[in-house]
Design a protein around this motif. Structure first.
Motif, short mmCIF file in Angstrom:
data_model
loop_
_atom_site.label_atom_id
_atom_site.label_comp_id
_atom_site.label_asym_id
_atom_site.label_seq_id
_atom_site.Cartn_x
_atom_site.Cartn_y
_atom_site.Cartn_z
N ILE A 6 -51.59 54.11 69.92
CA ILE A 6 -52.16 54.65 68.68
C ILE A 6 -53.48 53.97 68.36
CG2 ILE A 6 -51.79 54.88 66.19
CD1 ILE A 6 -48.80 55.20 66.84
N ASP A 7 -53.50 52.64 68.43
CA ASP A 7 -54.71 51.86 68.19
C ASP A 7 -54.50 50.49 68.81
OD1 ASP A 7 -53.19 50.33 66.29
OD2 ASP A 7 -53.75 51.71 64.69
N ASN A 8 -55.38 49.55 68.51
CA ASN A 8 -55.27 48.21 69.10
C ASN A 8 -54.00 47.48 68.72
OD1 ASN A 8 -57.72 48.43 70.43
ND2 ASN A 8 -58.88 47.52 68.74
N ASP A 9 -53.38 47.85 67.60
CA ASP A 9 -52.21 47.14 67.11
C ASP A 9 -50.88 47.85 67.37
OD1 ASP A 9 -53.76 45.08 66.05
OD2 ASP A 9 -53.91 46.03 64.08
N VAL A 10 -50.89 49.18 67.41
CA VAL A 10 -49.65 49.95 67.43
C VAL A 10 -49.56 50.83 68.66
CG1 VAL A 10 -48.21 51.62 66.18
CG2 VAL A 10 -49.61 49.98 64.89
N TYR A 73 -45.81 46.58 67.47
CA TYR A 73 -46.94 46.16 66.65
C TYR A 73 -47.41 44.81 67.19
CZ TYR A 73 -49.63 44.60 62.61
OH TYR A 73 -50.64 44.14 61.79
N LYS A 74 -48.63 44.76 67.65
CA LYS A 74 -49.20 43.54 68.25
C LYS A 74 -48.25 42.97 69.31
CE LYS A 74 -52.20 42.47 64.41
NZ LYS A 74 -52.71 41.51 63.46
N GLN A 75 -47.80 43.85 70.19
CA GLN A 75 -46.95 43.50 71.34
C GLN A 75 -45.52 43.11 70.99
OE1 GLN A 75 -48.69 44.08 74.31
NE2 GLN A 75 -50.24 44.67 72.84
N GLY A 105 -45.45 47.58 55.06
CA GLY A 105 -46.69 47.47 54.31
C GLY A 105 -47.96 47.38 55.12
N LYS A 106 -47.88 47.67 56.41
CA LYS A 106 -49.05 47.59 57.28
C LYS A 106 -49.52 48.97 57.76
CE LYS A 106 -47.38 43.15 59.18
NZ LYS A 106 -47.79 42.39 58.05
N GLY A 107 -48.87 50.02 57.27
CA GLY A 107 -49.23 51.37 57.70
C GLY A 107 -48.72 51.75 59.08
N ILE A 108 -47.83 50.95 59.62
CA ILE A 108 -47.34 51.17 60.98
C ILE A 108 -46.55 52.48 61.07
CG2 ILE A 108 -45.83 50.25 62.80
CD1 ILE A 108 -46.46 47.43 61.60
N ALA A 112 -47.29 55.82 63.32
CA ALA A 112 -46.33 56.26 64.34
C ALA A 112 -45.84 57.67 64.05
CB ALA A 112 -45.15 55.29 64.40
N THR A 113 -45.55 57.96 62.80
CA THR A 113 -45.05 59.29 62.43
C THR A 113 -46.14 60.34 62.64
OG1 THR A 113 -43.53 58.29 60.85
CG2 THR A 113 -43.94 60.64 60.61
N LYS A 114 -47.36 60.01 62.27
CA LYS A 114 -48.47 60.94 62.49
C LYS A 114 -48.59 61.28 63.97
CE LYS A 114 -53.36 61.70 61.58
NZ LYS A 114 -54.60 61.16 61.00
N ALA A 115 -48.47 60.27 64.83
CA ALA A 115 -48.55 60.50 66.27
C ALA A 115 -47.39 61.38 66.75
CB ALA A 115 -48.54 59.16 67.02
N PHE A 116 -46.20 61.15 66.23
CA PHE A 116 -45.03 61.95 66.63
C PHE A 116 -45.17 63.39 66.16
CE2 PHE A 116 -40.75 60.46 68.24
CZ PHE A 116 -41.29 59.53 69.09
#
Length: 185
Positions: A6-10, A73-75, A105-108, A112-116
């Motif tokens: 999804i991005d650098n973190d997720v 999230y961050k591995q 609280g980090k928008g994770i 993830a749901t948007k990607a799904f």
């Protein structure tokens, strides 16, 4: 195998038996937190239960009836998101998700749901995605609301949660609506 960065973190990845210990530890570490809204948590008593879940998920993939993915999230494994049974005849599915308490609280979950949803409505060419949330689980309900899902109503007392029934709010998104919603969110 499904892997979606999804991005650098997720990132999202299909759960493998090698993830059983990390998944069990995550569930166990926030068991009381998860039990507030998830009826299966109390049944996860051992690593064997987690391995059984992963094996059932692999059977779900093999039968083309959906899949469960770990949310990293961050591995670190932060939670799980999955398609419940795929209805290929009616081109629809529902999504379920949960996240460990320390990852809130980090928008994770929104990412993830948007990607799904994107994957279901674009890549899998489905017409409808549904998300059901316990009526008083406002954190979970915020996800489909942020993504522009329509609130389609409430089913009263549809789930037994340890010692009481909970009602579910039903959210829906159609492929035709998603094109507009994703540009906003």
């Amino acid at each position: 195998m499904f892997k979606y960065i999804i991005d650098n973190d997720v990132e999202l990845k299909i759960l493998d038996i090698n993830n059983a210990e990390e998944l069990f530890d995550l569930i166990y570490s926030c068991k009381s937190y998860l039990m507030e809204w998830l009826p299966w948590v109390d049944g996860t008593k051992s690593m064997a239960d987690t391995k059984t879940f992963i094996e059932m998920s692999k059977k779900q993939i093999a039968s083309n009836s959906g899949f469960q993915a770990g949310i990293w999230y961050k591995q670190k494994l932060a939670g799980v998101i999955g398609y419940h049974k795929m209805d290929w005849t009616n081109k629809s599915t529902s999504i379920g998700y949960w996240l460990g308490e320390n990852y809130q609280g980090k928008g994770i979950t929104v990412r993830a749901t948007k990607a799904f949803v994107e994957y279901a409505l674009t890549d899998l060419n489905l017409n409808r995605v549904e998300i059901r949330c316990a009526e008083k689980n406002y954190k979970s309900r915020a996800i489909p609301e942020r993504l522009g899902f329509s609130n389609e109503g409430t089913s009263k007392e549809v789930e037994w949660l340890y010692d009481h029934y909970v009602s579910h709010v039903i959210y829906g998104m159609l492929a035709s609506q998603w094109k507009n919603a994703r540009s906003i969110h």
